[in-house]
Design an enzyme around this catalytic site. Structure first.
Site, PDB file in Angstrom:
ATOM      1  N   THR A  46       0.895  -1.105  -0.067  1.00 45.22           N
ATOM      2  CA  THR A  46      -0.011  -0.067  -0.021  1.00 45.22           C
ATOM      3  C   THR A  46       0.804   1.339   0.001  1.00 45.22           C
ATOM      4  O   THR A  46       2.012   1.097   0.456  1.00 45.22           O
ATOM      5  CB  THR A  46      -1.132  -0.103   1.253  1.00 45.22           C
ATOM      6  N   THR A  48       1.631   4.436   1.641  1.00 38.79           N
ATOM      7  CA  THR A  48       2.552   4.788   2.657  1.00 38.79           C
ATOM      8  C   THR A  48       3.288   3.822   3.128  1.00 38.79           C
ATOM      9  O   THR A  48       4.624   4.165   3.484  1.00 38.79           O
ATOM     10  CB  THR A  48       1.687   5.631   3.902  1.00 38.79           C
ATOM     11  N   CYS A  49       2.717   2.695   3.443  1.00 42.45           N
ATOM     12  CA  CYS A  49       3.773   1.669   3.924  1.00 42.45           C
ATOM     13  C   CYS A  49       4.925   1.310   2.893  1.00 42.45           C
ATOM     14  O   CYS A  49       6.057   0.919   3.736  1.00 42.45           O
ATOM     15  CB  CYS A  49       2.751   0.160   4.117  1.00 42.45           C
ATOM     16  N   SER A  50       4.616   1.357   1.690  1.00 39.18           N
ATOM     17  CA  SER A  50       5.683   1.213   0.650  1.00 39.18           C
ATOM     18  C   SER A  50       6.702   2.184   0.288  1.00 39.18           C
ATOM     19  O   SER A  50       7.813   1.772   0.298  1.00 39.18           O
ATOM     20  CB  SER A  50       5.305   0.538  -0.729  1.00 39.18           C
TER      21      SER A  50
END
Length: 159
Positions: A46, A48-50
């Site tokens: 996703t 922000t996660c990545s």
């Protein structure tokens, strides 16, 4: 009830993504006898996660370990194959991927979120914690849509 500082990590089964394939681990055993920097993301791959969350822990892994962290672990309500692929694409051997495919860990900690508006269903919230010998020493839960207190940089300031 949400987990708090001073609480023991719930002893549920997680699945560790390894080069040899998925490996079941009991949380109680995994966190026993070590100091772990644990962070949770709503989902592998996703935005922000990545772009920020995982890369921050990869970049700061040496600094975290220099301040006494034995292991860095990431959890998400994804299966071990997805977590392993994400680590191969954007992570490093410094980060252990702990899949919570059924969301049992997220539910047991009380740190769930409803991502159904985005087609994600029930997920784990974005947070970080420092766990020492199975006990939560620091807990940093993000407000919806935020990314600051669960970052590797914030955690470094707590060590």
């Amino acid at each position: 009830m949400t987990i708090s500082v001073g609480d023991r990590i719930p002893d549920v089964t997680l699945v560790k993504a390894t080069d040899e394939g998925p490996e079941k681990v009991q949380a109680g055993e995994y966190f026993k006898g070590k100091k772990v920097a644990l962070f949770s993301v709503p989902g592998a791959f996703t935005p922000t996660c990545s772009a920020r969350h995982l890369p921050g822990y990869v970049e700061k892994a040496g600094d975290l370990k220099a301040k006494g962290i034995d292991e860095i672990a990431c959890t998400a309500v994804n299966d071990a194959f997805v977590m392993g692929a994400w680590n191969n694409q954007a992570g490093s051997s410094d980060v252990t991927m702990l899949a919570d495919g059924n969301g049992e860990f997220a539910q047991a900690t009380g740190l769930t979120m409803d991502g159904s508006g985005f087609g994600l269903g029930q997920r784990g919230q974005r947070y970080s914690m420092i766990v020492e010998d199975g006990v939560v020493k620091e807990l940093n839960v993000e407000q919806p849509g935020d990314f600051s207190v669960s970052s590797a940089e914030h955690m470094l300031g707590q060590l």
